[in-house]
Design a protein around this motif. Structure first.
Motif, PDB file in Angstrom:
ATOM      1  N   GLU A 129       0.816  -1.211   0.000  1.00  0.00           N
ATOM      2  CA  GLU A 129       0.000   0.000   0.000  1.00  0.00           C
ATOM      3  C   GLU A 129       0.853   1.266   0.000  1.00  0.00           C
ATOM      4  N   THR A 130       2.067   1.159   0.521  1.00  0.00           N
ATOM      5  CA  THR A 130       2.975   2.310   0.633  1.00  0.00           C
ATOM      6  C   THR A 130       4.276   2.004  -0.081  1.00  0.00           C
ATOM      7  N   LEU A 131       4.756   2.963  -0.877  1.00  0.00           N
ATOM      8  CA  LEU A 131       6.013   2.815  -1.595  1.00  0.00           C
ATOM      9  C   LEU A 131       7.022   3.851  -1.119  1.00  0.00           C
ATOM     10  N   ILE A 132       8.259   3.398  -0.950  1.00  0.00           N
ATOM     11  CA  ILE A 132       9.382   4.295  -0.710  1.00  0.00           C
ATOM     12  C   ILE A 132      10.264   4.221  -1.944  1.00  0.00           C
ATOM     13  N   LEU A 133      10.540   5.370  -2.560  1.00  0.00           N
ATOM     14  CA  LEU A 133      11.338   5.414  -3.777  1.00  0.00           C
ATOM     15  C   LEU A 133      12.698   6.036  -3.487  1.00  0.00           C
ATOM     16  N   ALA A 134      13.740   5.460  -4.083  1.00  0.00           N
ATOM     17  CA  ALA A 134      15.086   6.022  -3.984  1.00  0.00           C
ATOM     18  C   ALA A 134      15.833   5.678  -5.258  1.00  0.00           C
ATOM     19  N   GLY A 135      16.822   6.498  -5.611  1.00  0.00           N
ATOM     20  CA  GLY A 135      17.625   6.213  -6.785  1.00  0.00           C
ATOM     21  C   GLY A 135      17.795   7.405  -7.691  1.00  0.00           C
ATOM     22  N   VAL A 136      17.889   7.141  -8.992  1.00  0.00           N
ATOM     23  CA  VAL A 136      18.161   8.190  -9.975  1.00  0.00           C
ATOM     24  C   VAL A 136      17.310   7.958 -11.232  1.00  0.00           C
ATOM     25  N   ALA A 137      17.077   8.981 -12.001  1.00  0.00           N
ATOM     26  CA  ALA A 137      17.321  10.382 -11.688  1.00  0.00           C
ATOM     27  C   ALA A 137      16.028  10.989 -11.151  1.00  0.00           C
ATOM     28  N   GLY A 138      16.196  11.907 -10.200  1.00  0.00           N
ATOM     29  CA  GLY A 138      15.045  12.483  -9.515  1.00  0.00           C
ATOM     30  C   GLY A 138      14.062  13.176 -10.434  1.00  0.00           C
ATOM     31  N   ASN A 139      14.583  13.859 -11.458  1.00  0.00           N
ATOM     32  CA  ASN A 139      13.719  14.647 -12.338  1.00  0.00           C
ATOM     33  C   ASN A 139      13.205  13.874 -13.542  1.00  0.00           C
ATOM     34  N   SER A 140      13.503  12.572 -13.595  1.00  0.00           N
ATOM     35  CA  SER A 140      12.980  11.777 -14.715  1.00  0.00           C
ATOM     36  C   SER A 140      12.359  10.483 -14.213  1.00  0.00           C
ATOM     37  N   CYS A 141      13.152   9.440 -14.022  1.00  0.00           N
ATOM     38  CA  CYS A 141      12.580   8.140 -13.679  1.00  0.00           C
ATOM     39  C   CYS A 141      11.898   8.122 -12.315  1.00  0.00           C
ATOM     40  N   ILE A 142      12.455   8.838 -11.327  1.00  0.00           N
ATOM     41  CA  ILE A 142      11.799   8.917 -10.026  1.00  0.00           C
ATOM     42  C   ILE A 142      10.478   9.678 -10.149  1.00  0.00           C
ATOM     43  N   LEU A 143      10.510  10.817 -10.837  1.00  0.00           N
ATOM     44  CA  LEU A 143       9.312  11.640 -11.001  1.00  0.00           C
ATOM     45  C   LEU A 143       8.227  10.901 -11.773  1.00  0.00           C
ATOM     46  N   PHE A 144       8.593  10.237 -12.877  1.00  0.00           N
ATOM     47  CA  PHE A 144       7.607   9.509 -13.677  1.00  0.00           C
ATOM     48  C   PHE A 144       7.000   8.360 -12.866  1.00  0.00           C
ATOM     49  N   THR A 145       7.831   7.659 -12.113  1.00  0.00           N
ATOM     50  CA  THR A 145       7.334   6.559 -11.289  1.00  0.00           C
ATOM     51  C   THR A 145       6.423   7.063 -10.194  1.00  0.00           C
ATOM     52  N   ALA A 146       6.804   8.171  -9.557  1.00  0.00           N
ATOM     53  CA  ALA A 146       5.967   8.762  -8.508  1.00  0.00           C
ATOM     54  C   ALA A 146       4.611   9.161  -9.053  1.00  0.00           C
ATOM     55  N   ASN A 147       4.594   9.721 -10.248  1.00  0.00           N
ATOM     56  CA  ASN A 147       3.336  10.124 -10.865  1.00  0.00           C
ATOM     57  C   ASN A 147       2.425   8.923 -11.089  1.00  0.00           C
ATOM     58  N   ASP A 148       2.980   7.841 -11.632  1.00  0.00           N
ATOM     59  CA  ASP A 148       2.176   6.645 -11.883  1.00  0.00           C
ATOM     60  C   ASP A 148       1.728   5.984 -10.576  1.00  0.00           C
ATOM     61  N   ALA A 149       2.581   6.032  -9.561  1.00  0.00           N
ATOM     62  CA  ALA A 149       2.201   5.465  -8.257  1.00  0.00           C
ATOM     63  C   ALA A 149       1.083   6.286  -7.622  1.00  0.00           C
ATOM     64  N   TYR A 150       1.160   7.590  -7.756  1.00  0.00           N
ATOM     65  CA  TYR A 150       0.126   8.479  -7.222  1.00  0.00           C
ATOM     66  C   TYR A 150      -1.224   8.180  -7.864  1.00  0.00           C
ATOM     67  N   MET A 151      -1.224   7.973  -9.174  1.00  0.00           N
ATOM     68  CA  MET A 151      -2.481   7.689  -9.873  1.00  0.00           C
ATOM     69  C   MET A 151      -3.047   6.326  -9.494  1.00  0.00           C
ATOM     70  N   ARG A 152      -2.207   5.476  -8.902  1.00  0.00           N
ATOM     71  CA  ARG A 152      -2.653   4.166  -8.432  1.00  0.00           C
ATOM     72  C   ARG A 152      -2.969   4.176  -6.932  1.00  0.00           C
ATOM     73  N   ASP A 153      -2.960   5.359  -6.343  1.00  0.00           N
ATOM     74  CA  ASP A 153      -3.358   5.546  -4.939  1.00  0.00           C
ATOM     75  C   ASP A 153      -2.398   4.926  -3.933  1.00  0.00           C
ATOM     76  N   PHE A 154      -1.125   4.794  -4.290  1.00  0.00           N
ATOM     77  CA  PHE A 154      -0.139   4.392  -3.302  1.00  0.00           C
ATOM     78  C   PHE A 154       0.230   5.579  -2.423  1.00  0.00           C
ATOM     79  N   HIS A 155       0.484   5.306  -1.157  1.00  0.00           N
ATOM     80  CA  HIS A 155       1.048   6.306  -0.264  1.00  0.00           C
ATOM     81  C   HIS A 155       2.543   6.352  -0.550  1.00  0.00           C
ATOM     82  N   LEU A 156       3.117   7.562  -0.701  1.00  0.00           N
ATOM     83  CA  LEU A 156       4.474   7.688  -1.212  1.00  0.00           C
ATOM     84  C   LEU A 156       5.423   8.397  -0.254  1.00  0.00           C
ATOM     85  N   TYR A 157       6.591   7.775  -0.079  1.00  0.00           N
ATOM     86  CA  TYR A 157       7.732   8.407   0.578  1.00  0.00           C
ATOM     87  C   TYR A 157       8.877   8.452  -0.429  1.00  0.00           C
TER      88      TYR A 157
END
Length: 204
Positions: A129-157
């Protein structure tokens, strides 16, 4: 009798409300501006190492999500072998973040960890239910993944000290977008306290 999910060793697989996604950390940094990203990534690698260690101690499954670099014949072990070669720029970074046998891995063809991958299925299997993301790059792969996780209603750190981009300003802007638009908790990784509730790892 109903079927029971077991792994190849006969053990009940990881079931966790929380999962740690390490994005593109198996990385050779051998591409345009890879030297810039490598430099900034080395500044945060010890924070990622500490986050990974604390997550595993709490029983949180670790999922490596990595580019396939356009090579559809590649597999994760080949990527590890390539990036730990002495001649590869990224070796000092990758050496600190080598996966364990009990870690999961997902290969991705594009920026988001969710796009055309099995990640959705894996997270559902683990009941995350909750995802913690770390790695590279913050302004591309992290951001794109966070966006898709948000649309799937995951709680994000996404700890602000566990992601890096080619340029510090771009990284700060990505963190701001994720915090304000995607409702991401961006506290530094040491401020994330792993606790156990009902025998399952959680974060307060």
């Amino acid at each position: 009798m109903p079927a029971k999910n077991v792994d190849l060793h006969g053990n009940v697989p990881d079931i966790s409300k929380v999962a740690l996604l390490l994005i593109d950390v198996i990385n050779d940094f051998e591409y345009p501006e890879g030297d810039l990203l490598f430099k900034n990534s080395m500044e945060i690698v010890d924070q990622i190492v500490d986050l990974r260690k604390r997550a595993k101690e709490a029983g949180v499954p670790v999922i490596y999500v990595n580019d396939n670099y356009g090579k559809w014949q590649s597999d994760f072990l080949k990527l590890v072998a390539h990036t730990t070669n002495e001649k590869v720029r990224g070796k000092p970074f990758v050496d600190k973040l080598l996966p364990d046998e009990d870690d999961y891995f997902v290969l991705k063809p594009k920026h988001s960890a969710f796009y055309s991958t099995v990640l959705d299925t894996l997270l559902a299997y683990l009941k995350v239910e909750t995802l913690i993301l770390a790695g590279v790059a913050g302004n591309s792969c992290i951001l794109f993944t966070a966006n898709d996780a948000y649309m799937r209603d995951f709680h994000l750190y996404i700890p602000s000290d566990c992601i890096a981009s080619n340029y510090a300003e771009d990284n700060r802007n990505a963190i701001k977008i994720m915090k304000t638009i995607l409702d991401v908790d961006t506290r530094p990784q040491r401020e994330i306290e792993f606790v156990c509730r009902n025998n399952e790892p959680d974060v307060p």
